[in-house]
Design a protein around this motif. Structure first.
Motif, PDB file in Angstrom:
ATOM      1  N   THR A 112       0.843  -1.186   0.000  1.00 53.81           N
ATOM      2  CA  THR A 112       0.000   0.000   0.000  1.00 53.81           C
ATOM      3  C   THR A 112       0.881   1.240   0.000  1.00 53.81           C
ATOM      4  O   THR A 112       2.022   1.201   0.464  1.00 53.81           O
ATOM      5  CB  THR A 112      -0.946   0.017   1.231  1.00 53.81           C
ATOM      6  OG1 THR A 112      -1.615   1.278   1.306  1.00 53.81           O
ATOM      7  CG2 THR A 112      -0.207  -0.242   2.526  1.00 53.81           C
ATOM      8  N   CYS A 113       0.345   2.325  -0.498  1.00 55.29           N
ATOM      9  CA  CYS A 113       1.074   3.588  -0.493  1.00 55.29           C
ATOM     10  C   CYS A 113       0.999   4.286   0.868  1.00 55.29           C
ATOM     11  O   CYS A 113       1.636   5.309   1.071  1.00 55.29           O
ATOM     12  CB  CYS A 113       0.497   4.518  -1.556  1.00 55.29           C
ATOM     13  SG  CYS A 113       0.738   3.949  -3.243  1.00 55.29           S
ATOM     14  N   PHE A 114       0.221   3.741   1.787  1.00 57.05           N
ATOM     15  CA  PHE A 114      -0.052   4.428   3.049  1.00 57.05           C
ATOM     16  C   PHE A 114       0.522   3.731   4.272  1.00 57.05           C
ATOM     17  O   PHE A 114      -0.050   3.807   5.357  1.00 57.05           O
ATOM     18  CB  PHE A 114      -1.562   4.602   3.228  1.00 57.05           C
ATOM     19  CG  PHE A 114      -2.170   5.483   2.176  1.00 57.05           C
ATOM     20  CD1 PHE A 114      -2.049   6.858   2.256  1.00 57.05           C
ATOM     21  CD2 PHE A 114      -2.836   4.938   1.104  1.00 57.05           C
ATOM     22  CE1 PHE A 114      -2.593   7.681   1.292  1.00 57.05           C
ATOM     23  CE2 PHE A 114      -3.392   5.748   0.124  1.00 57.05           C
ATOM     24  CZ  PHE A 114      -3.273   7.120   0.212  1.00 57.05           C
ATOM     25  N   ASP A 115       1.666   3.065   4.139  1.00 56.70           N
ATOM     26  CA  ASP A 115       2.216   2.378   5.309  1.00 56.70           C
ATOM     27  C   ASP A 115       3.598   2.862   5.724  1.00 56.70           C
ATOM     28  O   ASP A 115       4.100   2.507   6.773  1.00 56.70           O
ATOM     29  CB  ASP A 115       2.241   0.867   5.098  1.00 56.70           C
ATOM     30  CG  ASP A 115       3.163   0.442   3.973  1.00 56.70           C
ATOM     31  OD1 ASP A 115       3.682   1.309   3.254  1.00 56.70           O
ATOM     32  OD2 ASP A 115       3.353  -0.765   3.800  1.00 56.70           O
ATOM     33  N   ALA A 116       4.231   3.719   4.935  1.00 57.92           N
ATOM     34  CA  ALA A 116       5.613   4.098   5.223  1.00 57.92           C
ATOM     35  C   ALA A 116       5.753   5.365   6.056  1.00 57.92           C
ATOM     36  O   ALA A 116       6.757   5.543   6.727  1.00 57.92           O
ATOM     37  CB  ALA A 116       6.376   4.273   3.913  1.00 57.92           C
ATOM     38  N   ASP A 117       4.783   6.235   6.041  1.00 53.89           N
ATOM     39  CA  ASP A 117       4.918   7.527   6.703  1.00 53.89           C
ATOM     40  C   ASP A 117       3.692   7.801   7.567  1.00 53.89           C
ATOM     41  O   ASP A 117       2.906   8.697   7.288  1.00 53.89           O
ATOM     42  CB  ASP A 117       5.105   8.623   5.655  1.00 53.89           C
ATOM     43  CG  ASP A 117       5.661   9.911   6.228  1.00 53.89           C
ATOM     44  OD1 ASP A 117       6.033   9.932   7.415  1.00 53.89           O
ATOM     45  OD2 ASP A 117       5.711  10.904   5.487  1.00 53.89           O
ATOM     46  N   VAL A 118       3.542   7.033   8.632  1.00 56.06           N
ATOM     47  CA  VAL A 118       2.387   7.156   9.518  1.00 56.06           C
ATOM     48  C   VAL A 118       2.571   8.399  10.391  1.00 56.06           C
ATOM     49  O   VAL A 118       3.552   8.520  11.114  1.00 56.06           O
ATOM     50  CB  VAL A 118       2.227   5.885  10.387  1.00 56.06           C
ATOM     51  CG1 VAL A 118       1.068   6.037  11.347  1.00 56.06           C
ATOM     52  CG2 VAL A 118       2.034   4.671   9.492  1.00 56.06           C
ATOM     53  N   LEU A 119       1.639   9.323  10.316  1.00 47.25           N
ATOM     54  CA  LEU A 119       1.716  10.561  11.085  1.00 47.25           C
ATOM     55  C   LEU A 119       1.100  10.429  12.470  1.00 47.25           C
ATOM     56  O   LEU A 119       1.484  11.150  13.387  1.00 47.25           O
ATOM     57  CB  LEU A 119       1.022  11.692  10.328  1.00 47.25           C
ATOM     58  CG  LEU A 119       1.562  11.960   8.920  1.00 47.25           C
ATOM     59  CD1 LEU A 119       0.762  13.072   8.262  1.00 47.25           C
ATOM     60  CD2 LEU A 119       3.036  12.294   8.952  1.00 47.25           C
ATOM     61  N   LEU A 120       0.141   9.532  12.619  1.00 50.40           N
ATOM     62  CA  LEU A 120      -0.514   9.314  13.895  1.00 50.40           C
ATOM     63  C   LEU A 120      -1.050   7.901  13.901  1.00 50.40           C
ATOM     64  O   LEU A 120      -1.654   7.458  12.927  1.00 50.40           O
ATOM     65  CB  LEU A 120      -1.672  10.308  14.093  1.00 50.40           C
ATOM     66  CG  LEU A 120      -2.463  10.194  15.381  1.00 50.40           C
ATOM     67  CD1 LEU A 120      -1.595  10.588  16.573  1.00 50.40           C
ATOM     68  CD2 LEU A 120      -3.692  11.074  15.320  1.00 50.40           C
ATOM     69  N   ALA A 121      -0.812   7.188  14.981  1.00 49.32           N
ATOM     70  CA  ALA A 121      -1.308   5.827  15.092  1.00 49.32           C
ATOM     71  C   ALA A 121      -1.872   5.610  16.486  1.00 49.32           C
ATOM     72  O   ALA A 121      -1.310   6.086  17.477  1.00 49.32           O
ATOM     73  CB  ALA A 121      -0.192   4.824  14.830  1.00 49.32           C
ATOM     74  N   GLU A 122      -2.991   4.902  16.562  1.00 53.32           N
ATOM     75  CA  GLU A 122      -3.583   4.522  17.849  1.00 53.32           C
ATOM     76  C   GLU A 122      -3.850   5.705  18.754  1.00 53.32           C
ATOM     77  O   GLU A 122      -3.582   5.667  19.941  1.00 53.32           O
ATOM     78  CB  GLU A 122      -2.683   3.505  18.566  1.00 53.32           C
ATOM     79  CG  GLU A 122      -2.436   2.237  17.792  1.00 53.32           C
ATOM     80  CD  GLU A 122      -3.697   1.430  17.526  1.00 53.32           C
ATOM     81  OE1 GLU A 122      -4.585   1.381  18.398  1.00 53.32           O
ATOM     82  OE2 GLU A 122      -3.798   0.867  16.429  1.00 53.32           O
ATOM     83  N   GLY A 123      -4.360   6.759  18.229  1.00 50.13           N
ATOM     84  CA  GLY A 123      -4.691   7.910  19.050  1.00 50.13           C
ATOM     85  C   GLY A 123      -5.357   8.966  18.209  1.00 50.13           C
ATOM     86  O   GLY A 123      -5.615   8.770  17.038  1.00 50.13           O
ATOM     87  N   ILE A 124      -5.628  10.084  18.827  1.00 51.25           N
ATOM     88  CA  ILE A 124      -6.199  11.210  18.108  1.00 51.25           C
ATOM     89  C   ILE A 124      -5.374  12.437  18.446  1.00 51.25           C
ATOM     90  O   ILE A 124      -4.782  12.538  19.521  1.00 51.25           O
ATOM     91  CB  ILE A 124      -7.688  11.431  18.456  1.00 51.25           C
ATOM     92  CG1 ILE A 124      -7.876  11.558  19.970  1.00 51.25           C
ATOM     93  CG2 ILE A 124      -8.539  10.318  17.904  1.00 51.25           C
ATOM     94  CD1 ILE A 124      -9.297  11.859  20.381  1.00 51.25           C
ATOM     95  N   ALA A 125      -5.324  13.386  17.548  1.00 47.86           N
ATOM     96  CA  ALA A 125      -4.516  14.577  17.765  1.00 47.86           C
ATOM     97  C   ALA A 125      -5.242  15.543  18.676  1.00 47.86           C
ATOM     98  O   ALA A 125      -6.446  15.753  18.548  1.00 47.86           O
ATOM     99  CB  ALA A 125      -4.205  15.237  16.434  1.00 47.86           C
ATOM    100  N   GLY A 126      -4.499  16.136  19.577  1.00 48.91           N
ATOM    101  CA  GLY A 126      -5.039  17.188  20.435  1.00 48.91           C
ATOM    102  C   GLY A 126      -5.032  18.503  19.684  1.00 48.91           C
ATOM    103  O   GLY A 126      -4.465  18.625  18.602  1.00 48.91           O
TER     104      GLY A 126
END
Length: 145
Positions: A112-126
């Protein structure tokens, strides 16, 4: 140099073509998703001709903005996308193509094109941009927008 696709009469059925909300250069983003797992594979671009070819051939055809030509996923790589379904989003400005992906979807060779640069995982941004865990939703659709 322009990135627009060729301008020509739409080969799509009028009931489809009339609904599409294209960008200024005549394109729609097309999200490819694995039909049985829901995995998001890639994003490509389609004009009317590419969408028509996708709907009629059962293989994903995209418009390459950099090469300024059509390309059928898998013709050169062997990593085919066999179309299972095609849907428009609620605004008719994005296409979702559910496919059976053979091999890598990404030009880098990744699944997939969306697995190398994860900006946020298992959470939400404050609100300060930091990640936090836990839910803040109200349970009301659209309330958090």
């Amino acid at each position: 140099m322009t990135s627009s696709s060729p301008r020509r009469p739409s080969p799509l059925a009028p009931e489809i073509a009339d609904r599409l909300k294209r960008s200024a250069d005549g394109l729609l983003p097309a999200i490819a998703q694995q039909y049985d797992t829901g995995e998001v594979l890639m994003l490509g671009w389609m004009d009317d001709e590419a969408l028509h070819r996708t709907l009629t051939t059962g293989r994903c055809t995209y418009w390459s903005r950099s090469r300024r030509e059509y390309w059928v996923k898998g013709d050169t790589s062997g990593h085919f996308q066999w179309v299972k379904s095609v849907a428009l989003d609620c605004d008719a400005d994005t296409v979702l193509v559910k496919v059976d992906q053979v091999g890598a979807a990404c030009h880098t060779g990744a699944r997939t094109c969306f697995d190398a640069d994860v900006l946020l995982a298992e959470g939400i941004a404050g609100t300060d941009g930091t990640a936090r865990t836990g839910g803040t939703g109200t349970g009301t659709p659209g309330a958090d927008q």
